[in-house]
Design an enzyme around this catalytic site. Sequence first.
Site, mmCIF file in Angstrom:
data_model
loop_
_atom_site.group_PDB
_atom_site.id
_atom_site.type_symbol
_atom_site.label_atom_id
_atom_site.label_comp_id
_atom_site.label_asym_id
_atom_site.label_seq_id
_atom_site.Cartn_x
_atom_site.Cartn_y
_atom_site.Cartn_z
ATOM 1 N N HIS A 46 1.009 1.016 -13.108
ATOM 2 C CA HIS A 46 1.667 -0.319 -13.608
ATOM 3 C C HIS A 46 3.097 0.079 -13.565
ATOM 4 O O HIS A 46 3.435 1.092 -14.264
ATOM 5 C CB HIS A 46 1.019 -0.686 -14.895
ATOM 6 N N ILE A 97 -7.214 -9.757 -11.877
ATOM 7 C CA ILE A 97 -7.816 -9.154 -13.270
ATOM 8 C C ILE A 97 -9.311 -8.867 -13.062
ATOM 9 O O ILE A 97 -10.007 -9.915 -12.572
ATOM 10 C CB ILE A 97 -7.630 -10.080 -14.353
ATOM 11 N N ASN A 137 1.510 2.869 -2.628
ATOM 12 C CA ASN A 137 0.803 3.900 -3.650
ATOM 13 C C ASN A 137 -0.387 4.497 -2.931
ATOM 14 O O ASN A 137 -0.813 5.659 -3.177
ATOM 15 C CB ASN A 137 0.274 3.224 -4.795
ATOM 16 N N GLU A 175 6.183 6.286 -9.098
ATOM 17 C CA GLU A 175 4.867 5.909 -8.994
ATOM 18 C C GLU A 175 3.931 6.726 -8.039
ATOM 19 O O GLU A 175 3.066 7.509 -8.114
ATOM 20 C CB GLU A 175 4.742 4.355 -8.501
ATOM 21 N N ARG A 206 -15.636 -15.293 -10.472
ATOM 22 C CA ARG A 206 -14.985 -14.006 -10.519
ATOM 23 C C ARG A 206 -16.236 -12.840 -10.721
ATOM 24 O O ARG A 206 -15.984 -11.723 -10.196
ATOM 25 C CB ARG A 206 -13.981 -13.941 -11.769
ATOM 26 N N GLY A 236 0.787 -1.276 0.061
ATOM 27 C CA GLY A 236 0.004 -0.088 -0.037
ATOM 28 C C GLY A 236 0.669 1.113 -0.069
ATOM 29 O O GLY A 236 0.413 2.442 0.448
HETATM 30 C C1 GAR Z 1 3.374 -1.259 -7.370
HETATM 31 O O1 GAR Z 1 4.489 -1.360 -7.952
HETATM 32 C C2 GAR Z 1 2.334 -1.306 -8.346
HETATM 33 O O2 GAR Z 1 2.894 -0.731 -9.590
HETATM 34 C C3 GAR Z 1 2.110 -2.642 -8.925
HETATM 35 O O3 GAR Z 1 2.191 -3.436 -7.581
HETATM 36 C C4 GAR Z 1 3.272 -2.687 -6.592
HETATM 37 C C5 GAR Z 1 1.970 -2.365 -5.330
HETATM 38 O O4 GAR Z 1 2.831 -1.451 -4.615
HETATM 39 N N1 GAR Z 1 1.020 -3.058 -9.648
HETATM 40 C C6 GAR Z 1 0.840 -4.125 -10.800
HETATM 41 O O5 GAR Z 1 2.084 -4.598 -10.732
HETATM 42 C C7 GAR Z 1 -0.438 -4.181 -11.354
HETATM 43 N N2 GAR Z 1 -0.286 -4.822 -12.411
HETATM 44 P P1 GAR Z 1 2.107 -0.932 -3.279
HETATM 45 O O6 GAR Z 1 1.158 -1.855 -2.685
HETATM 46 O O7 GAR Z 1 3.099 -0.483 -2.329
HETATM 47 O O8 GAR Z 1 1.534 0.462 -3.697
#
Ligand code: GAR
Length: 216
Positions: free
Chosen positions: A109, A92, A14, A174, A65, A12
């Site tokens: 991403h 997905i 992001n 990000e 799903r 988490g």
């Molecule tokens: C991040 O690097 C995000 O871009 C990636 O998962 C990580 C989550 O980190 N997402 C994907 O790969 C989606 N295909 P976080 O939980 O610390 O935000």
Amino acid sequence: MLNIGVLVSGSGTNLQAIIDAIEAKRLDAKIAVVISNKPDAFALTRAEKHGIDTRVIVKDAFPDRETFDAELVRVLNEHKVELVALAGFLRILTPVFTRAFPMRIMNIHPSLLPSFTGLDVQRKAIEYGVKFSGCTVHFVDEGLDTGPIIMQAVVPVTANDTTETLAKRILEEEHKIYPEAIRLYAEGKFKILGRRVLSAESGTVEASLENPPIKK
Ligand code: GAR
């Protein structure tokens, strides 16, 4: 004020970047709910620390799903969510979900789409030998990482990079672009022409980058 729902599966960071942008008043939005498909996701702890409503919705509790996605939609609607932000949500989504929020779901991403879709993309970028990678914020459509691109940031891939060092470099970007993309959305600062999401804000962008660097 924009009502956001954030979907998470893991640490988490992001989500934290979005919370920080809201608390610093850089982003005029409210996180109405954080939903995790993993009961032990640290993202839930982060949300609770900031007084944000959380829900755990686990796929195994549903026959398929589609019914899982319908429950996500129900909870998001219950919280009057206007924009869904996927933040490390590693499932997905079916059309049951994507059609409920057309052009109202964003994802972050860790690659420069359309290169390297799916999972483990930092390793794929290193093994492919690209000299730059980065991250992409995009709208979510029915494909895998195929929706219109809102914002991207580029980082170099160096000769010494491991998956971990590259992932860390990308993650720092990000955290900058995700809250910013949400801000542009919240303020209505872009228009959409087909696949092209065009920002109405002006600024300067580096004209070019070379890697390996050319000695000057
Ligand atoms: C991040 O690097 C995000 O871009 C990636 O998962 C990580 C989550 O980190 N997402 C994907 O790969 C989606 N295909 P976080 O939980 O610390 O935000």
